[in-house]
Design an enzyme around this catalytic site. Structure first.
Site, PDB file in Angstrom:
ATOM      1  N   ASP A 429       0.822  -1.206   0.000  1.00 23.38           N
ATOM      2  CA  ASP A 429       0.000   0.000   0.000  1.00 23.38           C
ATOM      3  C   ASP A 429       0.859   1.260   0.000  1.00 23.38           C
ATOM      4  O   ASP A 429       1.940   1.294   0.577  1.00 23.38           O
ATOM      5  CB  ASP A 429      -0.891  -0.015   1.254  1.00 23.38           C
ATOM      6  CG  ASP A 429      -1.809   1.182   1.328  1.00 23.38           C
ATOM      7  OD1 ASP A 429      -2.654   1.329   0.439  1.00 23.38           O
ATOM      8  OD2 ASP A 429      -1.665   1.976   2.281  1.00 23.38           O
ATOM      9  N   GLU A 482       0.936  -0.467  -5.156  1.00 29.29           N
ATOM     10  CA  GLU A 482      -0.023   0.611  -5.373  1.00 29.29           C
ATOM     11  C   GLU A 482       0.804   1.892  -5.444  1.00 29.29           C
ATOM     12  O   GLU A 482       1.130   2.506  -4.429  1.00 29.29           O
ATOM     13  CB  GLU A 482      -1.039   0.686  -4.233  1.00 29.29           C
ATOM     14  CG  GLU A 482      -2.151   1.689  -4.517  1.00 29.29           C
ATOM     15  CD  GLU A 482      -2.529   2.553  -3.341  1.00 29.29           C
ATOM     16  OE1 GLU A 482      -3.499   3.298  -3.449  1.00 29.29           O
ATOM     17  OE2 GLU A 482      -1.841   2.493  -2.299  1.00 29.29           O
TER      18      GLU A 482
END
Length: 751
Positions: A429, A482
């Site tokens: 993330d 990401e």
């Protein structure tokens, strides 16, 4: 004598406490040390507690606050030796010989307890382990640090270890010692800053934390274990002693096959899941791991997804963070069951032929006082300067990737999920926030790197080490970034100067395509490039196309709600969009609820609106997604050359007036090509000629306007003949009917 003390003791009238006479026994521990032990201020308890030689005799000192009497019991012959009280909670027994094997019998108001002496055991952390930890070379730190059930000779208990180099004293507190920090002060290894203790009799399931005094002898808030492998159920915050996983794995064939798969040339379609809001049971509670195994897995199979991606399952205190502010990087959340239950869920996925990816957060951690913040009274895991150490957007703290210990803590966590839980991938993330020192910071509120630049060199080194290690040690495991910027080489090999990720989320495609789709078809002609631009850079990285949870929250609305027009047109737009997505180069990801056109924006505190499947239009979208996934798996042209320019060719990319796009997908020699045609207007276009590379019959594999999906059923009857009329450089062409707001997928029929 009261309290079972031996003759020769006096009692202070004002306190009722037995006090030893001034003998050689009292001299074995200096008065100031006795007081420090009694008050829990002594940072070197192993120098004084436990068995020690004193002249010709031996003594055993122990801390037992609240005890009326303490005796030493020798297991060899049952001989007992009474201990004398030398401070309120400090007892000392003397013997003429070394006590080889003994227990402490402690008389308390509630009764007697017989326990092993933690201070009778040698350290378990070896010199090699300590050196490796200090240099950042301890590959699997979670196997040694934290809390582990162990057996030493015939004694079972738990070994605790924690890193707190600037603490003056560290204790283990828990339900096994009434959360009293004076009772189990840990042994310090000075150079490495590690503390450890083996506590006999503690069992799996015990709750615990660490109690620390900082360098000024100030008591800190109780800290959860950074290496805890299990926690109690939030909002409670204690760590829990985890038993070794007891699961019997059934996924040997899956694991063996995974190691040999070339993921770049295989179909990947990911169903992103927030586990606690996917579906609730009849009592209004989220499904646990067992129920998810029996309900989610068959659903994912029926929908044809190849992988489940779980939003973070590392334990997190605040439910509203969706798991993206974790506080226990080695522990699956207690919200859904035990670690064994989670492992069984993964095993069931593998047996069903479904891979499991978990979102993993190495960019930051929350500022909860029981977590990593100021862990030993100093900025240990985070940076000292808030210009480096605080995420202003999220009010979280940034890891100090330049510290060996922090680097190996995070790397060890990543490997832990793969080794112990057989994870097939990590989606990392907020990578962009790791790469840039000035991420979301105005000028003057960030510190340049040593070269004066904005790149976070330490974070880059960490990510490269992560990807190199996973590639070397966990063959076949995906690591997905990401990453929302144009950082070059995210998926390029590390030895080529890249970060080494398996895939990068194509955030540009996501934003451009959603921006296009929300426009009224009347105006799409003016934004035609929104759907063609992604092919300009499609081969610069290995991309994954995400329609993730971030696109259906915070007022953005659901996917179906963002489509323009009346109800029928909104559904037609969404179906056409999915057809475009599934035929576009790149692996696929869809957040739960999108597959049946959930009306409402997703919210983490309620389940999906499964009742919508009573509506044929919602059910039609669900069927379309299942059929698109089936095509993705069974048509090599749709997945085999996802990351190669040879796998894609525009046929029509410039018909701005009609908002029509047509392109070919190729899967290599001997593989039939796939033709995708998208009409993003509500006009039916007849006699629309499209060039194709070969003649003969072409089969309409999918028409998103089919009445099976809730469409108007305009199409080409399933089979269309490609004649020899050349078109746009192609030797043959199809004369097609283009349904309104629809995508057609066609393939030549070869004998």
């Amino acid at each position: 004598m009261p309290g079972g003390l031996s003759e020769g003791h006096s009692v202070r009238a004002e306190t009722g406490m037995a006090v030893a006479p001034a003998t050689s026994v009292a001299a074995c521990i200096p008065t100031e040390v006795l007081h420090a032990l009694d008050e829990g201020r002594c940072g070197t308890p192993f120098e004084w507690l436990g068995p020690h030689r004193h002249g010709d005799d031996w003594y055993v000192a122990t801390v037992a606050h609240g005890a009326a009497a303490v005796e030493l019991v020798l297991l060899r012959d049952g001989e007992t030796w009474p201990a004398q009280r030398f401070a309120e909670g400090v007892f000392i027994a003397t013997l003429p010989h070394k006590p080889e094997n003994y227990r402490l019998r402690i008389q308390r108001p509630a009764g007697k307890e017989v326990i092993g002496d933690p201070y009778a055991f040698a350290p378990l952390l070896t010199e090699g382990t300590l050196r490796a930890f200090c240099t950042g070379e301890l590959r699997h730190p979670g196997d040694l640090l934290g809390a582990h059930v162990v057996h030493i000779n015939d004694v079972s208990g738990v070994h605790f270890s924690v890193w707190a180099p600037n603490a003056q004293r560290v204790s283990v507190v828990g339900d096994f010692n009434q959360w009293d920090g004076r009772r189990h002060v840990m042994r310090r290894h000075d150079h490495e800053g590690l503390w450890e203790i083996f506590i006999p009799g503690v069992k799996a399931g015990a709750l615990y934390k660490f109690e620390l005094l900082d360098h000024n002898q100030h008591l800190l808030p109780l800290k959860a274990d950074p290496f805890a492998r299990q926690t109690e159920l939030p909002p409670a915050t204690a760590s829990m002693v985890a038993a070794p996983l007891s699961i019997t794995w059934h996924d040997a064939s899956w694991m063996a096959h995974r190691a040999s798969v070339d993921h770049e040339r295989t179909p990947i379609s990911i169903y992103e899941v927030h586990a606690t809001s996917w579906q609730w049971d009849k009592s209004g509670q989220p499904l646990d791991w067992h129920a998810l195994a029996t309900q989610l897995i068959p659903y994912v199979q029926a929908q044809g997804f190849t992988h489940i991606e779980l939003m973070p399952v590392t334990e997190y205190p605040f439910g509203g963070s969706w798991g993206y502010q974790p506080i226990a990087m080695y522990a699956p959340t207690a919200r859904l069951g035990s670690p064994d239950a989670f492992a069984r869920f993964v095993d069931s996925c593998h047996v069903a032929g479904i891979g499991v990816i978990v979102d993993w957060v190495s960019a930051h951690f929350p500022s909860d006082e029981h977590g990593l913040r100021d862990f030993d009274g100093t900025k240990l895991y985070e940076h000292r300067d808030p210009r480096e150490g605080v995420h202003q957007d999220w009010d979280t703290l940034i890891y100090n990737y330049g510290r060996h210990e922090v680097h190996q803590y995070l790397l060890g966590s990543a490997l832990h999920w793969m080794r112990h839980y057989h994870m097939d991938g990590l989606r990392v993330d907020a990578v962009a926030s790791m790469l840039y020192r000035d991420y979301s910071r105005p000028e003057g509120e960030w510190i340049p790197n040593k070269h004066g630049g904005r790149e976070n060199l330490e974070a880059i080194a960490f990510l490269q080490a992560l990807n190199e290690t996973v590639a070397r040690e966990q063959s076949g495991v995906l690591v997905i970034a990401e990453e929302s910027t144009a950082w070059p080489g995210v998926t390029r090999h590390v030895h080529e100067g890249g970060l080494g990720f398996s895939y990068k989320w194509n955030m540009g495609w996501m934003h451009d395509s959603l921006e296009y789709m929300k426009r009224d078809p009347l105006y799409r002609r003016y934004h035609h490039h929104d759907l063609t631009f992604s092919l300009v850079y499609a081969w610069s990285e290995k991309f994954l196309l995400p329609l993730s949870h971030d696109e259906v929250v915070h007022g953005k609305g659901s996917l179906i709600a963002r489509m323009p027009g009346d109800r029928w047109r909104r559904f037609a737009n969404l179906r056409a969009y999915f057809g475009f997505m599934w035929t576009h180069p790149g692996k696929k990801l869809l957040f739960m609820g999108g597959e049946f056109a959930q009306d409402r924006e997703w919210h983490h505190d309620r389940p999906l609106d499964w009742h919508l499947l009573d509506d044929p239009l919602h059910r039609g979208v669900q069927q379309l997604v299942a059929d698109l996934n089936s095509l993705l798996v069974h048509e090599p042209a749709l997945h085999r050359c996802d990351h190669e320019p040879e796998g894609f060719q525009w046929v029509i990319g410039d018909d701005t007036h009609a908002s029509v796009y047509a392109y070919l997908r190729f899967g290599g020699e001997g593989v039939p090509p796939i033709l995708a045609v998208c009409n993003f207007t509500p006009e039916v276009r007849r006699n629309y000629r499209i060039g194709v590379p070969e003649g003969g019959m072409w089969r309409e594999l999918c028409n998103t306007d089919s009445n099976h999906y809730g469409g108007s059923n305009v199409g080409n009857g399933g089979l269309i003949h490609a004649d020899s009329q050349g078109c746009r450089g192609m030797p043959c062409s199809l004369n097609l009917v283009l349904p309104p707001l629809a995508t057609l997928i066609l393939r030549p029929e070869r004998s």
